[in-house]
Design a protein around this motif. Structure first.
Motif, PDB file in Angstrom:
ATOM      1  N   LEU A   9       0.825  -1.211   0.000  1.00  0.00           N
ATOM      2  CA  LEU A   9       0.000   0.000   0.000  1.00  0.00           C
ATOM      3  C   LEU A   9       0.856   1.257   0.000  1.00  0.00           C
ATOM      4  N   LEU A  22      -9.147   4.355  -1.028  1.00  0.00           N
ATOM      5  CA  LEU A  22      -9.922   3.632  -0.012  1.00  0.00           C
ATOM      6  C   LEU A  22     -11.073   2.857  -0.644  1.00  0.00           C
ATOM      7  N   GLU A  25      -9.300  -0.235  -2.219  1.00  0.00           N
ATOM      8  CA  GLU A  25      -8.650  -1.169  -1.300  1.00  0.00           C
ATOM      9  C   GLU A  25      -9.598  -1.759  -0.260  1.00  0.00           C
ATOM     10  N   LEU A  26     -10.643  -1.022   0.119  1.00  0.00           N
ATOM     11  CA  LEU A  26     -11.607  -1.555   1.092  1.00  0.00           C
ATOM     12  C   LEU A  26     -12.740  -2.312   0.415  1.00  0.00           C
ATOM     13  N   VAL A  45     -12.051   1.586   9.041  1.00  0.00           N
ATOM     14  CA  VAL A  45     -10.770   2.136   9.490  1.00  0.00           C
ATOM     15  C   VAL A  45     -10.979   3.596   9.884  1.00  0.00           C
ATOM     16  N   ALA A  58      -7.180   8.006   5.064  1.00  0.00           N
ATOM     17  CA  ALA A  58      -6.866   7.018   6.103  1.00  0.00           C
ATOM     18  C   ALA A  58      -5.400   6.644   5.972  1.00  0.00           C
ATOM     19  N   ALA A  60      -2.299   4.225   5.587  1.00  0.00           N
ATOM     20  CA  ALA A  60      -2.028   2.929   4.951  1.00  0.00           C
ATOM     21  C   ALA A  60      -1.884   1.847   6.018  1.00  0.00           C
ATOM     22  N   ASP A  62      -3.406   1.563   8.911  1.00  0.00           N
ATOM     23  CA  ASP A  62      -4.722   1.137   9.400  1.00  0.00           C
ATOM     24  C   ASP A  62      -5.412   0.220   8.398  1.00  0.00           C
ATOM     25  N   VAL A  63      -5.302   0.551   7.120  1.00  0.00           N
ATOM     26  CA  VAL A  63      -5.912  -0.279   6.075  1.00  0.00           C
ATOM     27  C   VAL A  63      -5.225  -1.645   6.028  1.00  0.00           C
ATOM     28  N   TRP A  66      -6.374  -3.777   8.985  1.00  0.00           N
ATOM     29  CA  TRP A  66      -7.750  -4.245   8.803  1.00  0.00           C
ATOM     30  C   TRP A  66      -7.815  -5.387   7.791  1.00  0.00           C
ATOM     31  N   LEU A  67      -7.143  -5.227   6.651  1.00  0.00           N
ATOM     32  CA  LEU A  67      -7.135  -6.281   5.638  1.00  0.00           C
ATOM     33  C   LEU A  67      -6.519  -7.569   6.180  1.00  0.00           C
TER      34      LEU A  67
END
Length: 78
Positions: A9, A22, A25-26, A45, A58, A60, A62-63, A66-67
């Motif tokens: 990311l 976002l 990626e989300l 996130v 957001a 990177a 945090d993403v 989460w992933l």
């Protein structure tokens, strides 16, 4: 896993992801669905605004976390 995702990311977007990144990626199907999730407080996130910039942002990190958590849960449910 989170560190590998963070590296990918960060290479692609830098330390901060924009709304467009976002959405991708989300896994939101559209910008409208992302905006609706924002309005409901349902984005998974932490989201923040940046002064004099449009959109939401957001980290990177945090993403990536989460992933990674979602993948771990999916593997555990097999």
């Amino acid at each position: 896993m989170a560190e590998e995702l963070l590296e990918c990311l960060s290479e692609r977007y830098g330390a901060v992801l924009s709304s467009r990144a976002l959405i991708k990626e989300l896994g939101y199907p559209s910008a409208a669905s992302f905006q609706q999730a924002l309005a409901r407080g349902a984005v998974p996130v932490p989201i923040f605004k940046i002064e004099h910039r449009r959109g939401s942002f957001a980290l990177a990190r945090d993403v990536a976390i989460w992933l990674s958590q979602k993948r771990t849960i999916a593997i555990g449910n097999r």
